[in-house]
Design a protein around this motif. Structure first.
Motif, short mmCIF file in Angstrom:
data_model
loop_
_atom_site.label_atom_id
_atom_site.label_comp_id
_atom_site.label_asym_id
_atom_site.label_seq_id
_atom_site.Cartn_x
_atom_site.Cartn_y
_atom_site.Cartn_z
N ASP A 64 39.08 1.16 39.10
CA ASP A 64 38.76 -0.17 39.14
C ASP A 64 37.76 0.19 37.76
OD1 ASP A 64 40.32 -1.84 40.11
OD2 ASP A 64 38.96 -1.96 41.51
N TYR A 65 36.61 1.49 37.72
CA TYR A 65 35.53 1.73 36.71
C TYR A 65 36.34 1.82 36.26
CZ TYR A 65 33.07 5.21 35.27
OH TYR A 65 31.56 6.02 34.25
N ILE A 66 37.81 2.98 35.51
CA ILE A 66 38.05 3.28 33.98
C ILE A 66 38.44 2.09 34.19
CG2 ILE A 66 40.64 4.45 33.53
CD1 ILE A 66 39.91 6.56 35.81
N CYS A 67 39.16 1.06 34.36
CA CYS A 67 39.79 0.09 33.87
C CYS A 67 38.66 -0.41 32.86
CB CYS A 67 40.76 -1.09 34.32
SG CYS A 67 42.32 -0.27 35.22
N GLU A 68 37.82 -0.67 33.79
CA GLU A 68 36.58 -1.39 32.85
C GLU A 68 36.13 -1.03 31.69
OE1 GLU A 68 34.03 -3.23 36.13
OE2 GLU A 68 35.62 -4.03 37.30
N THR A 69 35.28 0.50 32.26
CA THR A 69 34.44 1.68 31.52
C THR A 69 35.13 1.72 30.38
OG1 THR A 69 34.03 2.64 33.23
CG2 THR A 69 33.57 3.90 30.94
N TYR A 70 36.66 2.05 30.59
CA TYR A 70 37.24 2.27 29.16
C TYR A 70 38.38 0.59 28.35
CZ TYR A 70 35.64 6.84 30.21
OH TYR A 70 34.75 7.82 30.62
N SER A 71 38.26 -0.45 28.97
CA SER A 71 38.93 -1.19 28.87
C SER A 71 40.29 -1.39 28.95
CB SER A 71 38.35 -1.39 27.22
OG SER A 71 36.59 -1.95 27.33
N ILE A 72 40.97 -0.30 29.69
CA ILE A 72 42.28 -0.34 29.41
C ILE A 72 42.73 -0.85 30.45
CG2 ILE A 72 42.63 2.04 28.31
CD1 ILE A 72 42.23 3.60 30.36
N GLU A 73 44.16 -0.76 30.79
CA GLU A 73 44.97 -1.33 31.49
C GLU A 73 45.81 -0.29 31.70
OE1 GLU A 73 46.62 -4.97 32.61
OE2 GLU A 73 45.74 -6.63 31.10
N ILE A 74 46.11 0.68 33.22
CA ILE A 74 46.74 1.32 34.10
C ILE A 74 48.32 0.70 34.36
CG2 ILE A 74 47.18 3.84 35.39
CD1 ILE A 74 43.68 3.61 35.32
N PRO A 75 49.41 0.92 33.99
CA PRO A 75 50.59 0.48 34.15
C PRO A 75 51.01 0.85 35.60
CG PRO A 75 50.80 1.38 32.06
CD PRO A 75 49.26 1.41 32.56
N GLU A 76 50.98 0.50 36.33
CA GLU A 76 52.21 0.51 37.68
C GLU A 76 52.46 2.02 37.65
OE1 GLU A 76 54.84 -0.95 41.48
OE2 GLU A 76 53.50 -2.36 39.92
N GLU A 77 53.47 2.56 36.71
CA GLU A 77 54.30 3.86 37.04
C GLU A 77 53.24 4.61 36.17
OE1 GLU A 77 54.37 2.06 32.10
OE2 GLU A 77 54.96 0.57 34.58
N MET A 78 51.80 4.68 35.75
CA MET A 78 51.27 6.06 36.02
C MET A 78 50.19 6.46 36.70
SD MET A 78 50.13 4.98 31.80
CE MET A 78 50.97 6.67 30.83
N LEU A 79 50.56 5.16 37.64
CA LEU A 79 49.70 5.08 38.87
C LEU A 79 50.35 6.82 39.64
CD1 LEU A 79 48.64 2.11 40.18
CD2 LEU A 79 47.73 3.66 38.90
N THR A 80 50.26 7.49 39.24
CA THR A 80 50.99 8.98 40.40
C THR A 80 50.33 9.80 40.41
OG1 THR A 80 51.59 10.02 38.02
CG2 THR A 80 52.89 8.36 38.84
N PRO A 81 50.20 10.39 41.10
CA PRO A 81 48.97 11.72 41.69
C PRO A 81 48.19 13.08 40.59
CG PRO A 81 50.92 11.70 43.13
CD PRO A 81 51.12 10.89 42.71
N GLU A 82 50.09 13.00 39.69
CA GLU A 82 49.99 13.75 38.46
C GLU A 82 48.49 13.62 37.65
OE1 GLU A 82 52.48 12.89 39.41
OE2 GLU A 82 53.41 14.16 40.25
N ASN A 83 47.90 12.34 38.10
CA ASN A 83 47.80 11.59 37.00
C ASN A 83 46.21 10.64 37.43
OD1 ASN A 83 48.88 11.08 34.45
ND2 ASN A 83 50.39 9.28 34.96
N PHE A 84 46.00 11.24 38.61
CA PHE A 84 44.39 11.12 39.37
C PHE A 84 44.43 12.06 40.63
CE2 PHE A 84 46.23 6.58 37.99
CZ PHE A 84 44.51 6.19 37.31
N ASP A 85 45.22 13.29 40.70
CA ASP A 85 44.69 13.94 41.19
C ASP A 85 43.98 14.89 40.66
OD1 ASP A 85 44.45 14.61 44.02
OD2 ASP A 85 45.66 16.64 43.71
N SER A 86 43.28 15.31 39.47
CA SER A 86 42.09 16.08 38.59
C SER A 86 41.66 15.10 37.93
CB SER A 86 43.41 17.83 38.37
OG SER A 86 44.35 16.60 37.52
N LEU A 87 41.21 16.52 37.66
CA LEU A 87 40.05 15.98 36.38
C LEU A 87 41.09 16.06 34.75
CD1 LEU A 87 36.04 17.34 36.62
CD2 LEU A 87 37.07 14.50 36.74
N GLU A 88 41.80 16.73 35.08
CA GLU A 88 42.81 16.85 33.59
C GLU A 88 43.43 15.71 33.81
OE1 GLU A 88 46.01 19.21 31.78
OE2 GLU A 88 43.57 20.79 32.81
N GLY A 89 43.96 15.67 34.99
CA GLY A 89 45.12 14.42 34.60
C GLY A 89 44.14 13.71 34.43
#
Length: 81
Positions: A46-71
């Motif tokens: 929620d914070y990312i979507c609001e702060t950066y005015s983006i929508e995250i597609p469902e297929e991008m909600l993966t551990p690779e994208n959210f389990d590290s600062l780099e991801g």
């Protein structure tokens, strides 16, 4: 990219189980290190979507994208263009 990384790191230090003085590497696992749980992940999204005015597609909600600062940083930079 560095600004996004620092912004997410500050968010984690303020809103997760991470201690303020803790050092977190770009590829350190947020879940394995006990920094983020499932509720915290939803709040972070929620914070990312609001702060950066983006929508995250469902297929991008993966551990690779959210389990590290780099991801997380890579995902934001890809979607914010």
């Amino acid at each position: 990219m560095e600004q996004v990384r620092d912004n997410i790191l500050d968010y984690l230090k303020e809103n997760s189980f991470m201690e303020r003085e803790a050092v977190l590497g770009d590829n350190d696992s947020l879940t394995q290190n006990g920094i983020m749980d499932s509720i915290g992940l939803l709040e972070l999204i929620d914070y990312i979507c609001e702060t950066y005015s983006i929508e995250i597609p469902e297929e991008m909600l993966t551990p690779e994208n959210f389990d590290s600062l780099e991801g997380i940083t890579t995902l934001i930079n890809r979607l914010a263009k």
